[in-house]
Enzyme design. Structure first.
Site, PDB file in Angstrom:
ATOM      1  N   ASP A 113       0.872  -1.161   0.000  1.00 25.79           N
ATOM      2  CA  ASP A 113       0.000   0.000   0.000  1.00 25.79           C
ATOM      3  C   ASP A 113       0.919   1.224   0.000  1.00 25.79           C
ATOM      4  O   ASP A 113       2.102   1.115   0.339  1.00 25.79           O
ATOM      5  CB  ASP A 113      -0.900  -0.036   1.237  1.00 25.79           C
ATOM      6  CG  ASP A 113      -1.809   1.163   1.338  1.00 25.79           C
ATOM      7  OD1 ASP A 113      -2.418   1.530   0.312  1.00 25.79           O
ATOM      8  OD2 ASP A 113      -1.919   1.742   2.434  1.00 25.79           O
TER       9      ASP A 113
ATOM     10  N   ASP B 294      -0.281   5.021   0.789  1.00 24.91           N
ATOM     11  CA  ASP B 294      -0.608   6.085   1.731  1.00 24.91           C
ATOM     12  C   ASP B 294      -0.603   5.578   3.174  1.00 24.91           C
ATOM     13  O   ASP B 294      -1.203   4.551   3.493  1.00 24.91           O
ATOM     14  CB  ASP B 294      -1.975   6.680   1.390  1.00 24.91           C
ATOM     15  CG  ASP B 294      -1.994   7.276  -0.007  1.00 24.91           C
ATOM     16  OD1 ASP B 294      -1.014   7.957  -0.361  1.00 24.91           O
ATOM     17  OD2 ASP B 294      -2.966   7.045  -0.742  1.00 24.91           O
TER      18      ASP B 294
END
Length: 218
Positions: A7, A9
């Site tokens: 991922d 963010d």
């Protein structure tokens, strides 16, 4: 050699780049201040709560791409990278990428943030493969619409499955690193799920399932 999926963010970055881009546009005077700020903050809260309507969010988030020329957007993004993204890149995140790279693993970022925002970030991090929300482009201009399935929650799994079908990669011994409970559908698909500075819901799930929990901050 395995697939190492990340991922972006609040995992490799200390910020949410989608929300930060909205803040940047506000600073540039590129959007209507009160309504856009309220929407940007509301959608961020919905995301954290796991209640985000991804299509309603994208209708707002992608509109500035359609309202401005590619040249203006490129100039803004260069400023955004320098002022918002570069200071938020976590050194321990870069070290983690380097460890997987040295093992010969293939690095892939899978994010719910759109490709306009994230492609330069992935390039800066030295990650060649990116699955992101795809803004529609017609005749060289963004339309404000999306192309295909948004890579959000179960959509991340669907997009990853399509990507795997088009490549020689598999999920055998794959890793996935994420901070968010919104990524539980994808975390459940890999042999090595890792909760990175997880939100409270993901931390509880990771502890219950015996998943590794780690921090890339500090």
């Amino acid at each position: 050699m395995s697939l190492a999926i990340f991922d972006l963010d609040n995992t490799l970055l200390s910020i949410d780049s989608d929300h930060a881009w909205g803040e940047f546009l506000l600073e540039q005077g590129a959007v209507e201040p009160q309504a856009y700020r309220e929407a940007n903050d509301r959608f961020m809260a919905d995301y954290e709560a796991g209640t985000l309507d991804i299509h309603a969010f994208l209708a707002v988030a992608l509109k500035p791409l359609a309202d401005n020329t590619p040249e203006q957007l490129a100039a803004w993004h260069q400023q955004f990278m320098a002022s918002k993204v570069e200071p938020s890149i976590l050194p321990k995140g870069e070290e983690l990428l380097a460890r997987h790279r040295s093992r010969g693993d293939t690095l892939l970022i899978v994010t719910a943030t759109n490709r306009f925002i994230t492609a330069p970030i992935a390039q800066r991090l030295g990650v060649d493969h990116l699955i992101a929300v795809e803004p529609e482009v017609v005749d060289g201009r963004y339309t404000g619409k999306i192309s295909g399935t948004p890579s959000y929650r179960e959509g991340k799994v669907k997009r990853l499955e399509a990507w795997l079908a088009d490549t020689d990669f598999t999920l055998d011994d794959a890793w996935f690193y994420s901070d968010s409970h919104n990524d539980l559908p994808l975390l459940e698909q890999v042999e090595n799920p890792v909760a990175v500075d997880p939100d409270p819901i993901l931390r509880e799930e990771a502890e219950r399932r015996g998943w590794r929990i780690m921090s890339l901050r500090g």
